[in-house]
Design a protein around this motif. Structure first.
Motif, PDB file in Angstrom:
ATOM      1  N   ALA A   1       0.840  -1.207   0.000  1.00 25.04           N
ATOM      2  CA  ALA A   1       0.000   0.000   0.000  1.00 25.04           C
ATOM      3  C   ALA A   1       0.872   1.253   0.000  1.00 25.04           C
ATOM      4  O   ALA A   1       0.574   2.228  -0.709  1.00 25.04           O
ATOM      5  N   PHE A   2       1.952   1.228   0.785  1.00 23.27           N
ATOM      6  CA  PHE A   2       2.881   2.362   0.787  1.00 23.27           C
ATOM      7  C   PHE A   2       3.517   2.518  -0.593  1.00 23.27           C
ATOM      8  O   PHE A   2       3.631   3.637  -1.117  1.00 23.27           O
ATOM      9  N   ARG A   3       3.925   1.402  -1.203  1.00 27.54           N
ATOM     10  CA  ARG A   3       4.570   1.460  -2.514  1.00 27.54           C
ATOM     11  C   ARG A   3       3.617   2.054  -3.553  1.00 27.54           C
ATOM     12  O   ARG A   3       4.007   2.914  -4.360  1.00 27.54           O
ATOM     13  N   GLU A   4       2.369   1.616  -3.542  1.00 28.32           N
ATOM     14  CA  GLU A   4       1.386   2.095  -4.511  1.00 28.32           C
ATOM     15  C   GLU A   4       1.094   3.584  -4.323  1.00 28.32           C
ATOM     16  O   GLU A   4       1.123   4.364  -5.287  1.00 28.32           O
ATOM     17  N   LYS A   5       0.824   3.992  -3.083  1.00 30.34           N
ATOM     18  CA  LYS A   5       0.457   5.390  -2.807  1.00 30.34           C
ATOM     19  C   LYS A   5       1.628   6.337  -3.070  1.00 30.34           C
ATOM     20  O   LYS A   5       1.462   7.408  -3.668  1.00 30.34           O
ATOM     21  N   VAL A   6       2.810   5.941  -2.609  1.00 29.80           N
ATOM     22  CA  VAL A   6       3.983   6.792  -2.789  1.00 29.80           C
ATOM     23  C   VAL A   6       4.367   6.870  -4.271  1.00 29.80           C
ATOM     24  O   VAL A   6       4.679   7.949  -4.793  1.00 29.80           O
ATOM     25  N   GLY A   7       4.319   5.735  -4.969  1.00 24.82           N
ATOM     26  CA  GLY A   7       4.641   5.719  -6.391  1.00 24.82           C
ATOM     27  C   GLY A   7       3.738   6.632  -7.197  1.00 24.82           C
ATOM     28  O   GLY A   7       4.193   7.359  -8.089  1.00 24.82           O
ATOM     29  N   ALA A   8       2.453   6.615  -6.874  1.00 18.99           N
ATOM     30  CA  ALA A   8       1.497   7.466  -7.586  1.00 18.99           C
ATOM     31  C   ALA A   8       1.777   8.942  -7.322  1.00 18.99           C
ATOM     32  O   ALA A   8       1.689   9.784  -8.232  1.00 18.99           O
ATOM     33  N   GLN A   9       2.131   9.267  -6.070  1.00 15.08           N
ATOM     34  CA  GLN A   9       2.406  10.667  -5.721  1.00 15.08           C
ATOM     35  C   GLN A   9       3.675  11.173  -6.419  1.00 15.08           C
ATOM     36  O   GLN A   9       3.714  12.287  -6.931  1.00 15.08           O
ATOM     37  N   ILE A  10       4.711  10.333  -6.439  1.00 18.83           N
ATOM     38  CA  ILE A  10       5.968  10.723  -7.094  1.00 18.83           C
ATOM     39  C   ILE A  10       5.743  10.905  -8.592  1.00 18.83           C
ATOM     40  O   ILE A  10       6.231  11.870  -9.200  1.00 18.83           O
ATOM     41  N   ALA A  11       4.993   9.992  -9.215  1.00 19.64           N
ATOM     42  CA  ALA A  11       4.720  10.101 -10.653  1.00 19.64           C
ATOM     43  C   ALA A  11       3.949  11.381 -10.966  1.00 19.64           C
ATOM     44  O   ALA A  11       4.179  12.015 -12.001  1.00 19.64           O
ATOM     45  N   GLN A  12       3.064  11.766 -10.049  1.00 16.80           N
ATOM     46  CA  GLN A  12       2.282  12.995 -10.246  1.00 16.80           C
ATOM     47  C   GLN A  12       3.150  14.239 -10.090  1.00 16.80           C
ATOM     48  O   GLN A  12       3.061  15.178 -10.890  1.00 16.80           O
ATOM     49  N   ASP A  13       3.980  14.242  -9.072  1.00 16.44           N
ATOM     50  CA  ASP A  13       4.783  15.429  -8.769  1.00 16.44           C
ATOM     51  C   ASP A  13       6.054  15.551  -9.603  1.00 16.44           C
ATOM     52  O   ASP A  13       6.562  16.658  -9.805  1.00 16.44           O
ATOM     53  N   PHE A  14       6.580  14.401 -10.062  1.00 16.43           N
ATOM     54  CA  PHE A  14       7.846  14.411 -10.817  1.00 16.43           C
ATOM     55  C   PHE A  14       7.714  13.560 -12.094  1.00 16.43           C
ATOM     56  O   PHE A  14       8.387  12.536 -12.239  1.00 16.43           O
ATOM     57  N   PRO A  15       6.864  13.969 -13.042  1.00 18.03           N
ATOM     58  CA  PRO A  15       6.668  13.154 -14.251  1.00 18.03           C
ATOM     59  C   PRO A  15       7.940  12.973 -15.079  1.00 18.03           C
ATOM     60  O   PRO A  15       8.087  11.971 -15.788  1.00 18.03           O
ATOM     61  N   ASN A  16       8.885  13.931 -14.957  1.00 17.60           N
ATOM     62  CA  ASN A  16      10.135  13.822 -15.724  1.00 17.60           C
ATOM     63  C   ASN A  16      11.075  12.768 -15.162  1.00 17.60           C
ATOM     64  O   ASN A  16      12.096  12.449 -15.771  1.00 17.60           O
ATOM     65  N   PHE A  17      10.748  12.208 -13.990  1.00 16.86           N
ATOM     66  CA  PHE A  17      11.580  11.159 -13.402  1.00 16.86           C
ATOM     67  C   PHE A  17      11.404   9.819 -14.122  1.00 16.86           C
ATOM     68  O   PHE A  17      12.281   8.953 -14.038  1.00 16.86           O
ATOM     69  N   THR A  18      10.280   9.625 -14.784  1.00 14.25           N
ATOM     70  CA  THR A  18       9.934   8.296 -15.314  1.00 14.25           C
ATOM     71  C   THR A  18      11.020   7.690 -16.200  1.00 14.25           C
ATOM     72  O   THR A  18      11.448   6.542 -15.971  1.00 14.25           O
ATOM     73  N   PRO A  19      11.549   8.399 -17.219  1.00 12.31           N
ATOM     74  CA  PRO A  19      12.606   7.784 -18.041  1.00 12.31           C
ATOM     75  C   PRO A  19      13.892   7.530 -17.265  1.00 12.31           C
ATOM     76  O   PRO A  19      14.592   6.542 -17.525  1.00 12.31           O
ATOM     77  N   LEU A  20      14.210   8.408 -16.294  1.00 13.97           N
ATOM     78  CA  LEU A  20      15.405   8.204 -15.481  1.00 13.97           C
ATOM     79  C   LEU A  20      15.250   6.982 -14.586  1.00 13.97           C
ATOM     80  O   LEU A  20      16.192   6.202 -14.411  1.00 13.97           O
ATOM     81  N   ILE A  21      14.069   6.819 -14.016  1.00 13.99           N
ATOM     82  CA  ILE A  21      13.812   5.648 -13.171  1.00 13.99           C
ATOM     83  C   ILE A  21      13.968   4.367 -13.979  1.00 13.99           C
ATOM     84  O   ILE A  21      14.568   3.392 -13.525  1.00 13.99           O
ATOM     85  N   GLU A  22      13.465   4.384 -15.207  1.00 15.39           N
ATOM     86  CA  GLU A  22      13.603   3.201 -16.074  1.00 15.39           C
ATOM     87  C   GLU A  22      15.075   2.923 -16.361  1.00 15.39           C
ATOM     88  O   GLU A  22      15.501   1.751 -16.367  1.00 15.39           O
ATOM     89  N   GLN A  23      15.867   3.968 -16.575  1.00 16.76           N
ATOM     90  CA  GLN A  23      17.300   3.799 -16.842  1.00 16.76           C
ATOM     91  C   GLN A  23      18.022   3.237 -15.631  1.00 16.76           C
ATOM     92  O   GLN A  23      18.885   2.353 -15.754  1.00 16.76           O
ATOM     93  N   ILE A  24      17.675   3.741 -14.445  1.00 19.35           N
ATOM     94  CA  ILE A  24      18.294   3.273 -13.194  1.00 19.35           C
ATOM     95  C   ILE A  24      17.919   1.818 -12.929  1.00 19.35           C
ATOM     96  O   ILE A  24      18.769   0.999 -12.556  1.00 19.35           O
ATOM     97  N   GLN A  25      16.646   1.488 -13.120  1.00 20.01           N
ATOM     98  CA  GLN A  25      16.201   0.125 -12.846  1.00 20.01           C
ATOM     99  C   GLN A  25      16.758  -0.894 -13.831  1.00 20.01           C
ATOM    100  O   GLN A  25      16.791  -2.083 -13.551  1.00 20.01           O
ATOM    101  N   ALA A  26      17.246  -0.414 -14.984  1.00 14.35           N
ATOM    102  CA  ALA A  26      17.842  -1.303 -15.988  1.00 14.35           C
ATOM    103  C   ALA A  26      19.277  -1.693 -15.656  1.00 14.35           C
ATOM    104  O   ALA A  26      19.827  -2.621 -16.245  1.00 14.35           O
ATOM    105  N   VAL A  27      19.895  -0.987 -14.704  1.00 13.83           N
ATOM    106  CA  VAL A  27      21.271  -1.299 -14.300  1.00 13.83           C
ATOM    107  C   VAL A  27      21.309  -2.685 -13.685  1.00 13.83           C
ATOM    108  O   VAL A  27      20.537  -3.015 -12.793  1.00 13.83           O
ATOM    109  N   LYS A  28      22.235  -3.508 -14.147  1.00 12.07           N
ATOM    110  CA  LYS A  28      22.359  -4.888 -13.644  1.00 12.07           C
ATOM    111  C   LYS A  28      23.421  -4.985 -12.548  1.00 12.07           C
ATOM    112  O   LYS A  28      24.394  -4.263 -12.566  1.00 12.07           O
TER     113      LYS A  28
END
Length: 329
Positions: A302-329
């Motif tokens: 529940a924390f992950r869902e609520k916090v994720g939605a708030q961050i996506a709303q407040d920082f939409p430009n983070f989305t491609p960076l988050i994808e790049q970071i999560q792709a790091v092996k």
């Protein structure tokens, strides 16, 4: 033998320069806000020793912990101006210079501690290297990182879901990313500097806060908080950053030696955090705190869902960076 030595007097570092521009010696002022016993405080002290040894005492470091040179904003401003040479804090503390650097502190972004260190390595992380170029234009460079441990929620009542924090004043690090995250917790974000946190908790200005267990223990927050909720919402990685002019005033071999020391200490900080968390849980229980896990009904999803939605709303430009970071092996 040198015919002439040019001395540049800097408030943050006194650097002796040869005619070639290579630094002969430097005395760096290293500031941070960590308290005694915290991993970040141990890191800074060990890094100072390591840098002196690795450079044959050509580069010495004087550490000023526990906000001795000011709070986070003052430290960042000091490093930008050069009155402080080097310091460390959450990546988001540099967001006033380059807003997207805060992405490295985004909640629920890293798989584990090892992934967090790889994704924040200044030498190999594509996302960080791109952001570092923008920071350098502002006079600051990230040269290392510290793994401080997973951040958990502490409070003076049981917290098992965002609903338990609804409408309550909760301490937010005075940075936009933290304010957004605390909104996602369901609480009312209330900025409080770390030096003022125990008093704010004691007087009820805020009813809870979030930090690694090392910080909770070293600052004796058990005296003003009764519960810990093991949300692990952030892998707490701190950026180590330096004034760019001072950095370029050092010889290339000195810079290489410093970054190697910082990288070695980063790996030690991860090991220290991983080994210490289980011990700290038992220690804090022994001090009277109640520790709440998923087995006790803590709804991390529940924390992950609520916090994720708030961050996506407040920082939409983070989305491609988050994808790049999560792709790091």
């Amino acid at each position: 033998m040198l015919q002439r030595t040019i001395i540049r007097a800097l408030t943050g570092a006194t650097v002796a320069l040869a005619l070639t521009g290579a630094a002969l010696s430097a005395d760096l002022r290293y500031a941070h806000v960590g308290a005694e016993g915290d991993i970040q405080t141990i890191y800074a002290a060990e890094a100072a020793k390591g840098i002196a040894a690795a450079t044959n005492n050509e580069v010495t470091v004087t550490v000023y912990p526990a906000s001795q040179l000011g709070g986070v904003a003052e430290m960042v401003d000091g490093i930008k101006m050069g009155s402080i040479s080097i310091g460390h804090h959450d990546f988001a503390s540099l967001a006033r210079l380059v807003p997207e650097v805060a992405v490295f502190n985004a909640p629920f972004i890293y798989r584990d501690g090892e992934h967090a260190l790889k994704a924040t390595d200044p030498a190999t992380s594509p996302a960080l290297q791109a952001i570092n170029e923008k920071l350098v234009a502002q006079g600051v460079r990230i040269i290392g990182r510290i793994y401080r441990g997973d951040r958990q929620i502490s409070s003076n009542f049981p917290v098992k879901s965002p609903a338990d924090l609804a409408g309550k004043p909760f301490r937010a690090v005075p940075l936009e990313l933290w304010v957004s995250m605390v909104k996602g917790f369901g609480a009312i974000p209330t900025p409080v500097e770390v030096a003022e946190l125990p008093t704010a908790l004691m007087t009820g200005v805020v009813v809870g806060q979030e930090n690694p267990l090392t910080m909770i223990a070293s600052n004796n927050l058990n005296e003003v908080q009764s519960h810990i909720s093991m949300t692990g919402h952030m892998r707490a990685v701190l950026a180590v950053f330096v004034n760019e002019e001072i950095w370029q005033g050092l010889a290339e071999e000195q810079r290489s030696a410093i970054t190697k020391v910082l990288d070695d200490e980063a790996k030690k900080s991860l090991q220290m955090a991983q080994e210490g968390e289980a011990k700290l849980v038992e220690e804090l229980k022994g001090r009277g705190m109640t520790v709440i896990t998923e087995a006790d009904g803590l709804d991390v999803a529940a924390f992950r869902e609520k916090v994720g939605a708030q961050i996506a709303q407040d920082f939409p430009n983070f989305t491609p960076l988050i994808e790049q970071i999560q792709a790091v092996k």
